[in-house]
Design a protein around this motif. Structure first.
Motif, PDB file in Angstrom:
ATOM      1  N   ARG C  96       0.838  -1.201   0.000  1.00  0.00           N
ATOM      2  CA  ARG C  96       0.000   0.000   0.000  1.00  0.00           C
ATOM      3  C   ARG C  96       0.872   1.250   0.000  1.00  0.00           C
ATOM      4  NH1 ARG C  96      -4.056  -2.744   3.221  1.00  0.00           N
ATOM      5  NH2 ARG C  96      -2.935  -2.193   5.118  1.00  0.00           N
ATOM      6  N   VAL C  97       1.924   1.246   0.838  1.00  0.00           N
ATOM      7  CA  VAL C  97       2.849   2.389   0.870  1.00  0.00           C
ATOM      8  C   VAL C  97       3.436   2.600  -0.520  1.00  0.00           C
ATOM      9  CG1 VAL C  97       5.118   3.133   1.690  1.00  0.00           C
ATOM     10  CG2 VAL C  97       3.481   2.166   3.294  1.00  0.00           C
ATOM     11  N   HIS C  98       3.841   1.504  -1.113  1.00  0.00           N
ATOM     12  CA  HIS C  98       4.485   1.579  -2.412  1.00  0.00           C
ATOM     13  C   HIS C  98       3.532   2.101  -3.469  1.00  0.00           C
ATOM     14  CE1 HIS C  98       8.418   0.655  -3.656  1.00  0.00           C
ATOM     15  NE2 HIS C  98       8.022   0.093  -4.766  1.00  0.00           N
ATOM     16  N   ASP C  99       2.319   1.632  -3.390  1.00  0.00           N
ATOM     17  CA  ASP C  99       1.319   2.070  -4.364  1.00  0.00           C
ATOM     18  C   ASP C  99       1.044   3.562  -4.192  1.00  0.00           C
ATOM     19  OD1 ASP C  99      -0.694   1.005  -6.414  1.00  0.00           O
ATOM     20  OD2 ASP C  99      -1.936   2.249  -5.109  1.00  0.00           O
ATOM     21  N   ALA C 100       1.006   3.997  -2.930  1.00  0.00           N
ATOM     22  CA  ALA C 100       0.706   5.402  -2.667  1.00  0.00           C
ATOM     23  C   ALA C 100       1.809   6.313  -3.215  1.00  0.00           C
ATOM     24  CB  ALA C 100       0.554   5.629  -1.169  1.00  0.00           C
ATOM     25  N   LEU C 101       3.023   5.783  -3.310  1.00  0.00           N
ATOM     26  CA  LEU C 101       4.127   6.583  -3.827  1.00  0.00           C
ATOM     27  C   LEU C 101       4.074   6.704  -5.341  1.00  0.00           C
ATOM     28  CD1 LEU C 101       7.036   5.204  -1.662  1.00  0.00           C
ATOM     29  CD2 LEU C 101       5.924   7.411  -1.479  1.00  0.00           C
ATOM     30  N   GLY C 102       3.327   5.798  -5.985  1.00  0.00           N
ATOM     31  CA  GLY C 102       3.262   5.826  -7.441  1.00  0.00           C
ATOM     32  C   GLY C 102       2.126   6.719  -7.904  1.00  0.00           C
ATOM     33  N   ARG C 103       1.660   6.445  -9.091  1.00  0.00           N
ATOM     34  CA  ARG C 103       0.662   7.330  -9.673  1.00  0.00           C
ATOM     35  C   ARG C 103      -0.760   6.906  -9.356  1.00  0.00           C
ATOM     36  NH1 ARG C 103       2.520   7.240 -15.778  1.00  0.00           N
ATOM     37  NH2 ARG C 103       2.245   5.032 -15.290  1.00  0.00           N
ATOM     38  N   GLY C 104      -0.870   5.691  -8.771  1.00  0.00           N
ATOM     39  CA  GLY C 104      -2.210   5.137  -8.577  1.00  0.00           C
ATOM     40  C   GLY C 104      -3.070   5.969  -7.646  1.00  0.00           C
ATOM     41  N   ARG C 105      -4.362   6.010  -7.929  1.00  0.00           N
ATOM     42  CA  ARG C 105      -5.270   6.741  -7.051  1.00  0.00           C
ATOM     43  C   ARG C 105      -5.577   5.892  -5.828  1.00  0.00           C
ATOM     44  NH1 ARG C 105      -8.261  10.816  -8.977  1.00  0.00           N
ATOM     45  NH2 ARG C 105      -7.714  11.530 -11.069  1.00  0.00           N
ATOM     46  N   ARG C 106      -6.085   6.543  -4.823  1.00  0.00           N
ATOM     47  CA  ARG C 106      -6.364   5.852  -3.580  1.00  0.00           C
ATOM     48  C   ARG C 106      -7.509   4.846  -3.753  1.00  0.00           C
ATOM     49  NH1 ARG C 106      -6.766   8.754   2.107  1.00  0.00           N
ATOM     50  NH2 ARG C 106      -4.743   7.826   2.228  1.00  0.00           N
ATOM     51  N   SER C 107      -8.481   5.173  -4.625  1.00  0.00           N
ATOM     52  CA  SER C 107      -9.700   4.378  -4.683  1.00  0.00           C
ATOM     53  C   SER C 107      -9.456   2.904  -5.018  1.00  0.00           C
ATOM     54  CB  SER C 107     -10.672   4.996  -5.694  1.00  0.00           C
ATOM     55  OG  SER C 107     -10.025   5.088  -6.954  1.00  0.00           O
ATOM     56  N   GLY C 108      -8.591   2.642  -6.012  1.00  0.00           N
ATOM     57  CA  GLY C 108      -8.429   1.248  -6.407  1.00  0.00           C
ATOM     58  C   GLY C 108      -7.303   0.529  -5.694  1.00  0.00           C
ATOM     59  N   ARG C 109      -6.755   1.178  -4.646  1.00  0.00           N
ATOM     60  CA  ARG C 109      -5.523   0.679  -4.061  1.00  0.00           C
ATOM     61  C   ARG C 109      -5.643  -0.753  -3.539  1.00  0.00           C
ATOM     62  NH1 ARG C 109      -3.061   5.068  -0.909  1.00  0.00           N
ATOM     63  NH2 ARG C 109      -2.647   5.713  -3.039  1.00  0.00           N
ATOM     64  N   ALA C 110      -6.675  -0.990  -2.721  1.00  0.00           N
ATOM     65  CA  ALA C 110      -6.809  -2.317  -2.107  1.00  0.00           C
ATOM     66  C   ALA C 110      -6.908  -3.388  -3.190  1.00  0.00           C
ATOM     67  CB  ALA C 110      -8.031  -2.340  -1.206  1.00  0.00           C
ATOM     68  N   GLY C 111      -7.670  -3.069  -4.265  1.00  0.00           N
ATOM     69  CA  GLY C 111      -7.829  -4.028  -5.355  1.00  0.00           C
ATOM     70  C   GLY C 111      -6.507  -4.329  -6.035  1.00  0.00           C
ATOM     71  N   ARG C 112      -5.741  -3.272  -6.316  1.00  0.00           N
ATOM     72  CA  ARG C 112      -4.456  -3.472  -6.993  1.00  0.00           C
ATOM     73  C   ARG C 112      -3.504  -4.298  -6.134  1.00  0.00           C
ATOM     74  NH1 ARG C 112      -5.243   1.971  -8.328  1.00  0.00           N
ATOM     75  NH2 ARG C 112      -3.854   2.678  -6.666  1.00  0.00           N
ATOM     76  N   VAL C 113      -3.508  -3.994  -4.840  1.00  0.00           N
ATOM     77  CA  VAL C 113      -2.606  -4.712  -3.939  1.00  0.00           C
ATOM     78  C   VAL C 113      -3.000  -6.194  -3.885  1.00  0.00           C
ATOM     79  CG1 VAL C 113      -1.953  -4.967  -1.524  1.00  0.00           C
ATOM     80  CG2 VAL C 113      -1.959  -2.702  -2.591  1.00  0.00           C
ATOM     81  N   ASP C 114      -4.303  -6.454  -3.726  1.00  0.00           N
ATOM     82  CA  ASP C 114      -4.742  -7.852  -3.685  1.00  0.00           C
ATOM     83  C   ASP C 114      -4.391  -8.564  -4.979  1.00  0.00           C
ATOM     84  OD1 ASP C 114      -5.681  -7.796  -1.161  1.00  0.00           O
ATOM     85  OD2 ASP C 114      -7.738  -7.251  -1.718  1.00  0.00           O
ATOM     86  N   ASP C 115      -4.544  -7.857  -6.090  1.00  0.00           N
ATOM     87  CA  ASP C 115      -4.279  -8.437  -7.396  1.00  0.00           C
ATOM     88  C   ASP C 115      -2.828  -8.915  -7.510  1.00  0.00           C
ATOM     89  OD1 ASP C 115      -4.793  -9.045 -10.136  1.00  0.00           O
ATOM     90  OD2 ASP C 115      -3.603  -7.256 -10.637  1.00  0.00           O
ATOM     91  N   VAL C 116      -1.878  -8.039  -7.153  1.00  0.00           N
ATOM     92  CA  VAL C 116      -0.478  -8.469  -7.296  1.00  0.00           C
ATOM     93  C   VAL C 116      -0.131  -9.550  -6.273  1.00  0.00           C
ATOM     94  CG1 VAL C 116       0.409  -6.417  -8.424  1.00  0.00           C
ATOM     95  CG2 VAL C 116       0.383  -6.506  -5.933  1.00  0.00           C
ATOM     96  N   LEU C 117      -0.750  -9.486  -5.098  1.00  0.00           N
ATOM     97  CA  LEU C 117      -0.492 -10.532  -4.112  1.00  0.00           C
ATOM     98  C   LEU C 117      -0.964 -11.885  -4.637  1.00  0.00           C
ATOM     99  CD1 LEU C 117      -1.311  -8.814  -0.698  1.00  0.00           C
ATOM    100  CD2 LEU C 117       0.890  -9.715  -1.443  1.00  0.00           C
ATOM    101  N   ASP C 118      -2.136 -11.881  -5.268  1.00  0.00           N
ATOM    102  CA  ASP C 118      -2.640 -13.123  -5.862  1.00  0.00           C
ATOM    103  C   ASP C 118      -1.670 -13.648  -6.907  1.00  0.00           C
ATOM    104  OD1 ASP C 118      -4.890 -13.339  -4.355  1.00  0.00           O
ATOM    105  OD2 ASP C 118      -6.160 -12.183  -5.738  1.00  0.00           O
ATOM    106  N   ARG C 119      -1.175 -12.749  -7.734  1.00  0.00           N
ATOM    107  CA  ARG C 119      -0.322 -13.184  -8.845  1.00  0.00           C
ATOM    108  C   ARG C 119       0.946 -13.846  -8.364  1.00  0.00           C
ATOM    109  NH1 ARG C 119      -0.815  -9.181 -13.906  1.00  0.00           N
ATOM    110  NH2 ARG C 119      -0.489 -11.146 -14.975  1.00  0.00           N
ATOM    111  N   VAL C 120       1.513 -13.336  -7.237  1.00  0.00           N
ATOM    112  CA  VAL C 120       2.772 -13.923  -6.782  1.00  0.00           C
ATOM    113  C   VAL C 120       2.532 -15.037  -5.772  1.00  0.00           C
ATOM    114  CG1 VAL C 120       4.081 -11.836  -7.208  1.00  0.00           C
ATOM    115  CG2 VAL C 120       3.087 -12.226  -4.947  1.00  0.00           C
ATOM    116  N   GLY C 121       1.240 -15.379  -5.562  1.00  0.00           N
ATOM    117  CA  GLY C 121       0.943 -16.494  -4.674  1.00  0.00           C
ATOM    118  C   GLY C 121       0.972 -16.136  -3.210  1.00  0.00           C
ATOM    119  N   LEU C 122       0.693 -14.856  -2.902  1.00  0.00           N
ATOM    120  CA  LEU C 122       0.622 -14.448  -1.499  1.00  0.00           C
ATOM    121  C   LEU C 122      -0.777 -13.940  -1.169  1.00  0.00           C
ATOM    122  CD1 LEU C 122       3.974 -12.469  -0.951  1.00  0.00           C
ATOM    123  CD2 LEU C 122       3.413 -14.720  -0.062  1.00  0.00           C
ATOM    124  N   GLY C 123      -1.756 -14.366  -1.970  1.00  0.00           N
ATOM    125  CA  GLY C 123      -3.120 -13.855  -1.812  1.00  0.00           C
ATOM    126  C   GLY C 123      -3.672 -14.044  -0.415  1.00  0.00           C
ATOM    127  N   GLY C 124      -3.284 -15.119   0.223  1.00  0.00           N
ATOM    128  CA  GLY C 124      -3.869 -15.401   1.529  1.00  0.00           C
ATOM    129  C   GLY C 124      -3.051 -14.886   2.691  1.00  0.00           C
TER     130      GLY C 124
END
Lengths: 270, 362, 301
Positions: C96-124
């Motif tokens: 979340r910290v990392h996302d906040a430093l980038g260009r992403g808006r706050r609204s989709g943050r949780a979704g984006r974070v969950d998405d990348v966690l799922d992709r690398v197999g850390l979804g749970g």
């Protein structure tokens, strides 16, 4: 970047533990003074400490006088020393930079975050001191507080001058913060930056006691730190306060400049 | 931007910042070219000119002092920071600034009020003619007035102007006419507009360095407001009234002695009407105070431990820069304390005169 | 996507990277091979603007680095050497910290974070602080960092470091999937096998110099010689006199135009052939031929 930094600062448990530790000293002093009612002999001890026995509303100032010479600078050195070197040590600096966060902006964000820490600490210390002061220590005439010059202040004037003193104390920490931040861009270990800053502080304090160093005294970092007492003379003696503020500005400009020149072109290897 | 570019900008900026104060100091000082006699007249005429400002004095005289002499040792041996509002001879306020407090003297036609912040007390006392030095005596105009009272145009010469408190002040060097003085010369710089002395530096005979300086760091020749010299005891402060100001005042009032009309050829001043004698004028001054054994004893011990002390037939004598101090008598006696800006020989002569010529009042 | 020209880095007197000209094209999985200490990491850091080149230029996504880092880096995901994270925060909070430093808006943050966690197999993953993560989990978190914001170019330095074989396999699949989705991948590694399985192009760095840069297919294509394994080495050699280029204990390397003809000739003459195939070189052969011993090896003088 600044928002993220502040968020991290406020969320960190360490921030609050540090503030609590700083806060505990003036609180202990208040309790001891309140119980024993033995003030320091006139002319010794921190400013306002004898006056608070009769007027507890001055205790926030006494508290600042207690923490400003040592506790605050140590905490500020550690927090600011950590800023860049700490990120480098835990391997997050390179990820911040490739995010990307511009290097100059990172420096500024770190400095702002340290200053918010100072502000927060002073606010907590002053607020606690006000409560302990009025509860445990003397409650003199509500309407008037005696200035150093023997005149009286109304409640509003007292609040205004206390706020000015807080602002001045915060400004005094600016120089420390920028030195630590500057060192933090040079060293690999956060502790190195903190200790380096403390060395500067100790040197400055020591030189101030030395008559032979009189010619450089006006340029020493800690020279005007306790000048906030002058805000409680009547009329206010601005001379040292203004000099102190200017001196801090110069320190910030110099060390932030060095930090900028170094960090903006530094190879980030860790 | 290249690293070199960045570093050069920063180094240039730092150099400019650090050089700025030195550059300002190096600005040439303006000197209107007033001649010495005219400047002396101007300064003498400005004697009771009102002023206000911030003063720092620095003394290097390590006086052997005991409790009875309050803060005389600190005044002449250390740095003193003061704020002053001076409306006139009998309406002024001088604040001695301490790191964590203040000792203020407020003077009006009824006497002097002393406020001490750390002790939270107010002491009122009459203002005797005979007393020990106090902060107000360290102000450049006060020092100048004392040293100038018998100076005329032959004793002065012009020296280079100097910037004091931001004012380009023309300088004057006073050399004592009398051989008995222990002062080599006194340098004085005055405000060219008002004539108020802004800086005074005293050099002792045979010395290269300045023994005492006092100078304004901030100065205004405007009359300070009446409010700035008013004082009302704050609520809760302990207020006392004292008839006797200090050890000199006490001796003057209560010792049953009358010192001779002159000591070592120096005439007694008109203000000395009791047991304490004030002799001489200008840069050649001598104070004679009779001390009881309990005051003289500790002082004698202190004196004996002072570097450069001499035991002579009639007592103990020491020269501290431009200040000579002598205590007559021996162990277990009272004695006369003789102190002033006179040479050691003058002190010894004065000691002889005072021990032989003093009358006892009945 | 990445183009460097004469890229050089000197630390004091030591030449860490020496005149490197890289060329990574859109759609590549570029395998950047080199022994430990050969200058890989320094090169990667120069591409990302972390280390400033002593001389030479680097261009990433068509723009000069580090001058236009502000425009380039938001489109680049990077894993440099080892993953870095705030040890007291959880993995999710770190992202979340990392996302906040980038260009992403706050609204989709949780979704984006969950998405990348799922992709690398850390979804749970729960809210444990990163300090308690295993090396493999940290590596996955580092990859998740790199994937935030759908970068066009991934710069990965040793991405499978610390992963078990199963994890390595998963990450390889993930990278192939990303590649199929159009992401260009710059993969730096000292593991030949990893590069051989993933890369379409290969660059080999040896003591700071780029010694090979080519398509993997080109590097490992047939050499034009035929590999002949036989029990009758001497007879075959006599028979094929003039065409044999190399004789081994049980095999020959032969240069002929028509392998079918060769086969017929051998059979006709009664040479017992056990294997006949076009000669191919492995990536390992190529790399070993082009480089000297690893720089971490210190011979007795």
């Amino acid at each position: 970047m600044i928002a993220v930094e502040l968020h991290q600062l406020l969320r960190s448990r360490r921030t609050w533990v540090t503030i609590l530790m700083i806060d505990s000293l003036p609180t202990l002093v208040a309790v001891l003074l309140g119980v024993t009612e033995v003030g320091p002999r006139p002319g010794t001890g921190p400013a306002f400490l004898s006056a608070v026995l009769t007027d507890g509303t001055l205790f926030p100032l006494a508290a600042i006088a207690i923490v400003l010479p040592l506790f605050m600078p140590i905490a500020v050195s550690i927090v600011a020393g950590e800023s860049i070197a700490g990120e480098a040590q835990q391997g997050t600096l390179r990820y911040l930079l490739v995010r990307p966060v511009a290097r100059t902006r990172l420096l500024v964000a770190k400095l702002v975050s340290v200053m918010v820490f100072v502000l927060l600490t002073l606010a907590v210390v002053a607020a606690t001191a006000y409560v302990t002061g009025t509860l445990l220590l003397g409650d003199a005439p509500v309407a008037a507080t005696t200035t150093v010059s023997g005149t009286t202040l109304t409640q509003q004037e007292l609040i205004l001058r206390t706020l000015l003193a807080l602002a001045y104390a915060m400004l005094s920490m600016f120089g420390v913060a920028s030195i630590a931040l500057c060192l933090s861009t040079f060293v690999d270990a956060p502790l190195g930056a903190a200790l380096g800053t403390l060395a500067v502080l100790v040197a400055s304090t020591l030189l101030l006691t030395l008559d032979a160093a009189d010619s450089i005294a006006p340029y020493l970092l800690t020279r005007y730190w306790l000048a906030f007492v002058d805000l409680f003379r009547d009329p206010i003696l601005w001379r040292d306060v203004v000099r102190g503020a200017l001196l801090q500005v110069v320190y910030v400009a110099v060390f932030l400049g060095i930090a900028w020149a170094n960090f903006a072109t530094k190879d980030v290897k860790d | 931007m290249t690293p070199m570019g960045r570093w050069s900008i920063v180094v240039a900026g730092i150099a400019a910042l650090l050089a700025a104060p030195f550059a300002l100091r190096a600005l040439p000082v303006d000197d209107a070219g007033t001649d010495a006699a005219a400047l002396l007249t101007q300064v003498q005429e400005a004697e009771d000119h009102p002023y206000s400002g911030y003063v720092e004095s620095q003394g290097t005289l390590q006086l052997p002092v005991t409790d009875g002499f309050t803060d005389v040792g600190a005044l002449l041996g250390e740095e003193t920071r003061m704020r002053v509002w001076w409306r006139g001879e009998d309406r002024w306020r001088v604040d001695k600034l301490l790191t964590t407090g203040e000792v203020d003297l407020v003077h009006d036609d009824r006497g002097t009020t002393r406020w001490r912040y750390a002790q939270d007390d107010v002491q009122r006392s009459p203002d005797p003619d005979i007393r020990l030095p106090r902060t107000a005596d360290l102000l450049p105009p006060s020092v100048a007035r004392m040293l100038l009272d018998d100076v005329d145009a032959e004793d002065v010469e012009r020296i280079e102007a100097r910037r004091v408190a931001g004012i380009d002040a023309p300088g004057l060097r006073l050399s004592p006419a009398s051989e008995q003085s222990s002062i080599e010369h006194v340098d004085l710089w005055a405000d060219p507009d008002s004539g108020v002395p802004l800086r005074v530096a005293v050099v002792g005979k045979g010395a290269r360095t300045v023994a005492f300086t006092s100078e304004f760091r901030e100065f205004s020749a405007a009359t300070p407001s009446a409010g700035s010299v008013a004082f009302r005891a704050p609520p809760g402060a302990e207020v006392s009234f004292d008839d006797v100001l200090d050890i000199a005042d006490a001796a003057n009032q209560y010792a049953p002695l009358v010192p001779p009309a002159s000591l070592a050829g120096l005439a007694k001043g008109p203000q000395a009407d009791g047991a304490v004698g004030v002799y001489g004028a200008g840069m050649t001054r001598l104070l004679a105070v009779p001390l009881r054994d309990q005051d003289a004893g500790p002082l004698r011990e202190q004196l004996a431990r002072t570097p450069g002390v001499r035991e002579v037939r009639r007592g103990t004598v020491v020269a501290l820069g431009p200040l000579g101090v002598m205590l007559t008598g021996g162990e277990g006696d009272g004695g006369w304390l003789l102190a002033g800006t006179v040479t050691g020989d003058t002190l010894v002569t004065a000691a002889r005169d005072v021990t032989t010529g003093t009358l006892v009042r009945r | 996507m990445i183009r460097t020209h004469g890229l050089t880095k000197r630390y004091g007197g030591i030449l860490a990277v020496d005149d490197v000209d890289l060329d990574v094209r859109e759609g590549d999985v570029y395998g950047f091979l080199g022994a430990n200490g050969s200058g890989k990491t320094t090169t990667v850091r120069m591409l990302l603007g972390l280390v400033l080149a002593t001389s030479g230029t680097a261009e990433v996504l068509g723009e000069a680095m580090p001058r236009h880092a502000g425009r380039v880096l938001p489109e680049v995901g990077a894993l440099v050497e080892s993953p870095g994270a705030y040890p007291r925060l959880s993995g999710r909070a770190n992202l979340r910290v990392h996302d906040a430093l980038g260009r992403g808006r706050r609204s989709g943050r949780a979704g984006r974070v969950d998405d990348v966690l799922d992709r690398v197999g850390l979804g749970g993953v729960d809210e444990r602080p990163v300090a308690s993560y295993s090396l493999g989990m940290r590596q996955r978190l580092g990859l998740a960092h790199a994937l935030l914001g759908h970068p066009r170019l991934l710069v990965l330095d040793e991405p499978t470091n610390g992963l078990d074989p199963q994890g390595i396999h998963e990450i390889r699949d993930l990278l192939l999937e990303l590649h199929a989705g159009g992401t260009t991948i710059f993969l730096s590694s000292h593991l030949l096998a990893e590069i051989e399985q993933l890369a379409t192009r290969v660059g080999v760095l040896d003591r700071g110099r780029l010694v090979i840069e080519d398509d993997l297919a080109t590097l490992t294509r047939p050499t034009g010689r035929t590999y002949l394994r036989t029990r009758d080495v001497d007879r075959a050699r006599a028979l094929l006199d003039g065409q044999v280029e190399h004789v081994g204990e049980d095999h020959l390397l032969v240069r002929v135009d028509d392998v079918a003809e060769l086969n017929a000739l051998l059979v006709r003459d009664g040479v017992r052939v056990t294997e006949l195939a076009p000669e191919r070189r492995t990536l390992e052969d190529v790399v070993l031929a082009a480089t000297v011993a690893g720089s971490d090896r210190i011979e007795r003088g």
